[in-house]
Scaffold this active site. Sequence first.
Site, short mmCIF file in Angstrom:
data_model
loop_
_atom_site.label_atom_id
_atom_site.label_comp_id
_atom_site.label_asym_id
_atom_site.label_seq_id
_atom_site.Cartn_x
_atom_site.Cartn_y
_atom_site.Cartn_z
N HIS A 265 -7.13 -1.20 10.55
CA HIS A 265 -6.24 -0.91 11.68
C HIS A 265 -5.05 -1.85 11.63
CE1 HIS A 265 -4.96 -0.22 15.83
NE2 HIS A 265 -5.61 0.91 15.73
N ASP A 320 -12.18 6.07 14.56
CA ASP A 320 -12.37 7.33 13.83
C ASP A 320 -13.60 7.33 12.94
OD1 ASP A 320 -10.06 8.65 14.78
OD2 ASP A 320 -8.85 7.32 13.55
N1 COA Z 1 -10.20 0.82 3.08
C1 COA Z 1 -9.96 -0.05 2.09
N2 COA Z 1 -8.92 -0.90 2.08
C2 COA Z 1 -8.09 -0.87 3.13
C3 COA Z 1 -8.27 0.02 4.20
C4 COA Z 1 -9.39 0.88 4.16
N3 COA Z 1 -9.62 1.75 5.13
N4 COA Z 1 -7.30 -0.17 5.11
C5 COA Z 1 -6.51 -1.12 4.61
N5 COA Z 1 -6.99 -1.53 3.42
C6 COA Z 1 -6.40 -2.56 2.55
C7 COA Z 1 -5.22 -2.02 1.78
O1 COA Z 1 -5.61 -1.42 0.58
C8 COA Z 1 -4.39 -3.26 1.61
O2 COA Z 1 -4.96 -4.01 0.59
P1 COA Z 1 -4.05 -4.94 -0.38
O3 COA Z 1 -3.43 -5.95 0.54
O4 COA Z 1 -5.02 -5.50 -1.36
O5 COA Z 1 -3.04 -4.01 -1.00
C9 COA Z 1 -4.60 -4.02 2.90
O6 COA Z 1 -5.89 -3.61 3.37
C10 COA Z 1 -3.55 -3.70 3.96
O7 COA Z 1 -3.51 -2.28 4.12
P2 COA Z 1 -2.29 -1.49 4.76
O8 COA Z 1 -2.54 -0.03 4.56
O9 COA Z 1 -1.00 -2.05 4.34
O10 COA Z 1 -2.46 -1.91 6.26
P3 COA Z 1 -1.97 -1.16 7.52
O11 COA Z 1 -1.76 -2.15 8.58
O12 COA Z 1 -0.83 -0.23 7.22
O13 COA Z 1 -3.30 -0.30 7.78
C11 COA Z 1 -4.17 1.75 8.39
C12 COA Z 1 -3.57 0.44 8.83
C13 COA Z 1 -4.92 2.34 9.58
C14 COA Z 1 -3.04 2.70 7.97
C15 COA Z 1 -5.14 1.56 7.17
O14 COA Z 1 -6.14 0.62 7.50
C16 COA Z 1 -5.74 2.87 6.72
O15 COA Z 1 -5.09 3.64 6.02
N6 COA Z 1 -7.02 3.14 7.13
C17 COA Z 1 -7.66 4.38 6.78
C18 COA Z 1 -7.18 5.49 7.69
C19 COA Z 1 -7.66 5.31 9.11
O16 COA Z 1 -8.83 5.07 9.36
N7 COA Z 1 -6.76 5.50 10.09
C20 COA Z 1 -7.09 5.47 11.50
C21 COA Z 1 -6.52 4.31 12.19
S1 COA Z 1 -7.04 4.27 13.88
#
Ligand code: COA
Length: 394
Positions: A265, A320
């Site tokens: 998140h 979720d």
């Molecule tokens: N599984 C594995 N790794 C994850 C992850 C997940 N669900 N979510 C984040 N990471 C990792 C990324 O790969 C990244 O790793 P790195 O630094 O080695 O490259 C790091 O954590 C940061 O991720 P990032 O996507 O930049 O963070 P964010 O703040 O944009 O993430 C989300 C927020 C929600 C977009 C992201 O966690 C995600 O895509 N989750 C899955 C979708 C989801 O459940 N969405 C609902 C949110 S309520």
Amino acid sequence: MAKSKPDVIISKGLDDIIVEESTISYVDGEKGRLIYRGFDIETLAKHSNFEEVAYVVWNGDLPTKSQYEELKKQLAANRSIPGEVLSILKLLPKSTHPMDAMKAAVSALAPFDSELQDNSREANLRKSIRLTAKFPTIVSAFNRIRNGQEPIQPNHKLDHATNFLYMLSGLEPTVLAGKVMDTALVLHIEHEMNASAFACVVTASTLSDIYSAVVSGIGTLKGPLHGGANEAALKMMNEIGSPDKAEAYVLKALRERRKVPGFGHRVYKAYDPRARIFKQYVKDLSEAKESTLQYDVASKVEQVAIRELGAAKGIFPNIDFYSGIVYNLFGIPTDLFTSIFAVARVVGWAAHVMEYLEDNRLIRPRAHYVGPLERAYISIDQRQERKLAVTTLP
Ligand code: COA
């Protein structure tokens, strides 16, 4: 190229950018706390219900008994949608995603609201009630229409959540199912300045109308990085199939740098309190149905993913991760999950629109231009032939 100023700070994703002061909700990402108007989400989930929490989120305080009864009455009285809007839903291709159907329905509802152009708080609150009342009707009507069934008329005697389940299936749900759906809605009502709330606020800041703002919110919520993640999480549980395959699946996904849906998140760096509540409901419902396979798979995925990502990256289950399993246990089709999210979140969207308009400022950020500045214009007959990236229409 335009000169790149060394002092330009680009906030990609607007991480940690504060766009306003708000009293609606607070997410403490470090401690894993969520607060609506000063009330802890755990307390509200345990003691309150959808109608009362909607009142709290819109008005800032708990309602008196008569205020609560009045809002309940208004929400129940405004559930029906005009026949013209139902006709539009019937005209859509059966393959339409329910979130797209919702966008179409809310857009179509706007001209039927005689207060559409009135942006006073009072009128916007009345419109918020009307919109919120209609969301479950839209979702259930479209679901039935696409399955060749007639929509079920709302039952005004049932509460918001129970009536929603009733309109989806045509059967009155059990008390436990009604309570679980009610709590699911309470947990989804509001979540600070998330992407869809921001989209609503951007639209409202132009002094457009609240229906347009909510349509922006629906379109934004649809994406798999926001509301669509519960579909993906359930798909993953089904793909894994049994708890003993969970560890290998998660490790492979992480090796291939794929994200575990329902994990991580932007704000929470701890266990999402809403996921904890959902987890308990998944357990209760699964045990009641004597079908714990998805719960067992999810628990194992959770254990492995927390081990791999929790302490190292602050990545834990979000709302979720378990919500899809709950809806699946209700027999709700997977592609309807995000619409259920919207049924609740419309309350928060409306609250943000009303709050932002109290001290409106057009939202208009900048982009840092790094393209060319002084190119010569060549007339079309003098341009050299070259392969252009022109889309070929089918
Ligand atoms: N599984 C594995 N790794 C994850 C992850 C997940 N669900 N979510 C984040 N990471 C990792 C990324 O790969 C990244 O790793 P790195 O630094 O080695 O490259 C790091 O954590 C940061 O991720 P990032 O996507 O930049 O963070 P964010 O703040 O944009 O993430 C989300 C927020 C929600 C977009 C992201 O966690 C995600 O895509 N989750 C899955 C979708 C989801 O459940 N969405 C609902 C949110 S309520």
